[in-house]
Every structure is written in C-alpha cells, then in structure tokens.
Enzyme design. Sequence first.
Site, short mmCIF file in Angstrom:
data_model
loop_
_atom_site.label_atom_id
_atom_site.label_comp_id
_atom_site.label_asym_id
_atom_site.label_seq_id
_atom_site.Cartn_x
_atom_site.Cartn_y
_atom_site.Cartn_z
N MET A 215 29.14 9.32 7.28
CA MET A 215 28.79 8.38 8.16
C MET A 215 28.86 7.13 7.60
SD MET A 215 25.36 9.69 10.43
CE MET A 215 24.78 10.36 8.74
N CYS B 124 37.59 8.53 12.99
CA CYS B 124 36.55 7.20 13.13
C CYS B 124 36.92 6.31 14.39
CB CYS B 124 36.74 6.37 11.99
SG CYS B 124 35.85 4.86 11.73
N ARG C 12 24.23 11.57 13.15
CA ARG C 12 23.07 10.91 13.47
C ARG C 12 21.87 11.20 13.66
NH1 ARG C 12 24.79 6.14 16.24
NH2 ARG C 12 23.20 6.43 17.88
N GLN D 158 35.16 11.95 1.10
CA GLN D 158 36.07 11.67 2.65
C GLN D 158 37.04 10.54 2.09
OE1 GLN D 158 34.87 10.04 6.53
NE2 GLN D 158 35.61 11.99 7.29
#
Length: 326
Positions: free
Chosen positions: A20, A108, A234, A78
Amino acid sequence: MRELLLGKLRIAPALMLAPMEGVTDPCFRDLLLETCGPGAIGAACTEFHRVTDHPIAAARIRAETESHRWPQTALGVQLMGNRAAVVAASAAIAADEGASFVDLNFGCPAPRVFSHCAGSALLADPPRLEAIVRATVRAVEGRVPVTAKIRAGLSDDRGLEDIARRVEDAGASALTVHARLRIERYEVEARWERITRAKAAVRIPVIGNGSADSVEAVDRMFAETGCDAVMIGRGALANPWIFLAWKRAQAGEFHREFEAPERWEWIAGYAVRMQERGATASQALGRAKQALKAAAAARLVPSEPVPLALRARCMEELLALAVPAT
C-alpha cells in the site's frame, strides 16, 4: 494451517499484507509484525517502488530488506514501471539484495500513475504487461518467485481471464487479483466472483484481495473463491490485529477484540515509532490520521470525535480529542 508455495518459497500462513502506497513502509510493517507476532503473517510487501528510466538503486532495496527482522515472514519487493528491460533489471537487483519475491504492480489506480501508463494502465495493453512479466522472470533466473498484482479491469472486467493467462504464460509464480475495477472506489464492495474466474482460468496460485477486512471475511473469501491465499490491505490499517485474530481462530483459540482506547494507543505508538525512524512530526501525524480514518470507516472506533481529531495540529491534540477524559 493454510500455506502457499511459490516455487521453493513457502508462505505460511497463506495470509499476506498487501503493498500500500504511503502505508507499508518498513516502520508500519515492523510494527504490524510485532503486534501480531510470529506465525500470523505469511508474507508482507513493500510499498511500490516506481521504476522509470533507470533500474532502481540497490540501496533503496537494501533499506527494505535490512530492516526486515522477521524471518518467518517472506518480504516481497513490489516494482511498478512500464519499461520491461528496466523493471527486469530492478527485479534482479531486488533478488540480489535479499527480497523473498518480486511483485509487479498492475493495479494502482492513482491518476498520476495512470497518466504515465503504469500500474492499472497496463491492463489496457496486455501484450506489454505480458512482456514485462516475462522479462522480469527471465532476469531473476529462478532465484526468487515473480508475482503480479492486478485490478480486475479498468471500466469492465471482460479482459480478466486473458490477463490472468498472460501472466501465467509469462512465467509468474502467482497472480493476485484485487477484485475491484480501476474505476471503483474502496467504498464499493469488491466482487469476489472475479477472483473465482481468475482461479478457474489459470493453474498458478491465485491470491484474493479486496474487502477481506475481518476474520469472517477472510474465511468467506477462501471458501467462496477457492483462492490459494488472501492478501489484506486497508483492513490491516484499520485493524492491526486482524492477522493475529485469524491465526487464533484457525487454532480454535479465543481472541479478545481490542477496545477503542487500545486502538488509540496503537496509533500513538505508530507515530512515535515513525519519528524514531526519522519521520518529521508532521509526517507521523499524517500517518496517524490515516490509520484513525481507516479505523473509523471500519466502525472500530467511535465516530463522534474523529472529524475534530483529523483536524488536529499535533499528536497530543489528536489523542486528547480521540480518547475521552476519564
């Protein structure tokens, strides 16, 4: 215990922390792993590292791998870029610097990323996406697995199976499907049938992502989609204990839900930890507000004080607003 095999890499349990942006830096990952303890998180991913005209500097990857002090948890680096050769060279550097696996970001949705033809924008160019995966797999020479993370599509999901098969054909060890479209906001419930479709289309492991924000949701995602692992994003920001709760549930152990004051305490500790690692007070306050907002959206803290707390000018003010006087 559910586990995931990526070539020779064993991920156990098959529960992963999602990459994230602006969240999963070394500080957050370390605190989350400390909070949940060994054996709760099988793998964790870095924030995406943007790759443009030149391969990523080894020192940037080293900063991620050298700060990782949890050998039971695989660390994925990543990468996000649109030039196959440069992404591939960066993946080779990540393998050299100790990454457990390399993940490629094709999901994304951020406008600034999309406008530069990176992240989810590459879903509109399947041959290019496939070429990036293929070049990356070739570059790491089998030293580490290569995985790809996608959204289910841009404005529709008609190309999902084609993308999944291309990722597999290019040699990836696994595919993560975030079960939302690029145009769908996080408030929109992820459509898990998209994970099911991807799973049916390929033989490589499929990792489910999206709306896995509770122990019950994780179990349902496994059951309803047949996915090989679940990646939580999240939900971990809102509830840092979610991995521990799932681990205890799998073992038939009691897990006490944490009360709101304990959640404020965790947020305060997060801000302190950030400043100890070099963040400014303003940066730490911003991250604390981000975590508080996520917890409030998940209804894990009372909503009444949150609007004022989000306008706080320092941590002391935020905590004074968030924790009622006793």
